[in-house]
Design an enzyme around this catalytic site. Sequence first.
Site, PDB file in Angstrom:
ATOM      1  N   SER A   1       0.804  -1.219   0.000  1.00  0.00           N
ATOM      2  CA  SER A   1       0.000   0.000   0.000  1.00  0.00           C
ATOM      3  C   SER A   1       0.839   1.271   0.000  1.00  0.00           C
ATOM      4  CB  SER A   1      -0.933   0.009   1.219  1.00  0.00           C
ATOM      5  OG  SER A   1      -0.196  -0.017   2.409  1.00  0.00           O
TER       6      SER A   1
ATOM      7  N   LYS B   1      -6.323   3.911   8.805  1.00  0.00           N
ATOM      8  CA  LYS B   1      -5.322   4.811   8.217  1.00  0.00           C
ATOM      9  C   LYS B   1      -5.791   6.258   8.249  1.00  0.00           C
ATOM     10  CE  LYS B   1      -3.370   1.311   5.108  1.00  0.00           C
ATOM     11  NZ  LYS B   1      -3.176   0.899   3.705  1.00  0.00           N
TER      12      LYS B   1
END
Length: 837
Positions: free
Chosen positions: A711, A754
């Site tokens: 990611s 996140k």
Amino acid sequence: MSKRKSKANPRPDPSPSPGEPPADGRALAVPTIEEAGPSLPGRMPILPLRADVVFPQTVVPLVVNRPAGMRLIDEVYAAGGDRIIGLATQRSPELDEPGPAELYPTLCVGSILKMLKFPDGSTRIVCQGIARARLIGLEQTEPYLIGRVEPLGERAEQGEELDALVHLVNGLFNRLSENVPEELQVAAMNTRDPARLADLLGSSLPFSVEEKQAMLAELDVKARLMTLGQFLTRHLNVMELSTKIQAQVGSEITRAQREHFLRQQLKAIQEELGEREPEAAEARELERKIRRAKLPPEARAEARREIDRLAGMHPSSAEYSIVRTYVDWLASLPWARSSTDHLDLKRARQILDEDHFDLEKIKERILEYLAVRKLKKDMKGPILCFAGPPGTGKTSLGRSIARAMGREFVRISLGGVHDEAEIRGHRRTYVAALPGRIIQGLRKAGTNNPVFMLDEVDKLGADFRGDPSAALLEVLDPEQNATFRDNYLDIDFDLSKIMFIATANMLESIPQPLLDRMEVLELPGYAEEEKVLIAQRFLIPKQLESHGLTEKHLTIGDDAVRRIISDYTREAGLRNLERELAAICRKVARKRAEGKKGATAVGADDVPSFLGPPKHFREVAARTGVPGVATGLAWTPTGGEILFIEATGMPGKGALTLTGLLGESMKESAQAAMSYLKTHARQLGIDPARFAKTDVHIHVPAGAVPKDGPSAGVAIASALISLFRDEPVRRDLAMTGELTLTGRVLPVGGVKEKVLGARRAGIKSVLLPRYNEKDLTDLPEEVREDLTFRGVESLDDVVAALFPEPRRRASRSKSGTSRAARGSKSKGSGVPGRAPR
């Protein structure tokens, strides 16, 4: 080495037993170190002995298996002559290369009489002790020890006291005559010299190395004989006590046999009189327990069979307690006892809201279960798995569910469990066997339908004792757990009525077959506003009560809680926040205990006086704002975090260096990003010639922390673009997404965590894959209002949002007609407070 003539020093036959002189009692014809005089050097080889102590005027066999010792023996024996060496005992037998400090200072100078080589590589020698000496120091350690020694003379004052000590030692030794060889007895009888008698017995009797060394170091003959007498007395006492214990054990066995015979006679008499034994009464009591437990047919038949066996056993037999414990377990399990469910949905909702803030998905799932249970009474219990960072309320939520449903609550921790028997139990053939934790938990609950929490299921281990996660496959399968068979019970037990709840911090470590059997409900981290509400509603009242305070004594404002959250904690959960609130309560409680009255109101400016200087700070502004630095988003088991990606260039040949303890996936993401930049350099406004003459170094700070995952691909590419275009990325921008070799941005996981981590760090704008926009619906409204989100599908969309607007316009005018320079139309709205559509 000096040589003696064989006529002046005849060799004795080395055949006597170890440690013994010739049977005729004559002193061995070997000169003492004093008699040798100047011919005996004060410098000689030293042979360290692990667990042997050699005395003067004794012959002992020794085994030498260390390379240095074998070389010493070879060279001394080959030199011929008297073959004199120093025999020093080690303080620690396990040392292979002892130094001066590891050797006892008093040693015995000896002569090698015979040497034999054995097939196993060791050397066997027969040595004869000559005299005592003191090791002054070592002059050489390689290839073997060579030391300086000085002779030690003995002191023997004749008189009645010496004769009395000799008589005492002989008397004590005669009491040991049954346990010593006949040759030693004859040698002791023929030895007239008191000093030689002490050395003979000291070397031959089973004393410890420390005791023998103490006798070797004693130069006064009377003191040596007195020490020998003490050791002999203690040895005799130990032997007499051992004999006494052995006699007691033998009498106990005889008495047990006699009691068994008498009990058999008593049993026959009672049967003639029609009386029953106490054991029969105990069997009747177990039968009553079995009837009250309402066992199923299979279990009832097994219990009846074991009770019949128990009635025919003697209570002193080993099998008696095993069978009785087994029947007691059968009778104490809740085979037919169930608690009544509270199916009032409004009451259940009220209890869940009282105990926990938010967690709407979890609450809705529990209410759905109660609704279906209300319509279908025989519904099987669900298998739920609460997954989320620590401190988000997974374990306490299980207790709230049990209270809302009116069921018992059982919790077992599986963290660090490696033994399959912890789940399935041990078979009865093993000593101290017990059922597994599932059956033990049911016995503790007292009902067969509790809320059963399997805490930390992601931390199960596996070793040679089995795989506990494999044993859980049957437990957590609604189609199989109706016939769960514990190894100890060896009878089917119905687990289908239990509501199993598992908790985990991360799902990746749970085996896939086990994860497939559970319904996963994710508990994400809390936003700052949620933490403030939870602190005021739950945490602060709880800590006030725990510290003996009330709201009249202490109030903590919302601004103070926000400062604690931002400056003193960095977590997805609430544990550290609760610890900091407890620290404030402790300080106020101490003031009141010291007699200071009045209320204490804590505001944002008062927090440092209670908790000290801030522990965390928002470092985005300090770390960004220079070309080659981008802010990524990372998921961890403890919540979301920001991740700085730093890239720098230097003159070279185009090499790529990656540091920061990166995993394979992250390294491949960096290589893919570099390949994309080289392929689309002109479209990105980069001079292609720079790649061939620039070495690139990519580093991710916190180098001691392992990092992996795809990611970070978008953030790595952004850092490289910023480096080669010499433009800094926007300070308030963070990004996540996997990058392909063609520039596509793929979706990633953990978006909510996140985003919350980015908000805690002070980020204002987030780039995320367009396919992850659906995950923004789970965010609290205040988070969506506080951040700007932009969905991206390709790296062109990313480049359009990387740089501040004035710099981007300037780069457009320089880069011509490239798509990156023109700025592709981003499909994200970029409007604060609303996810892009």
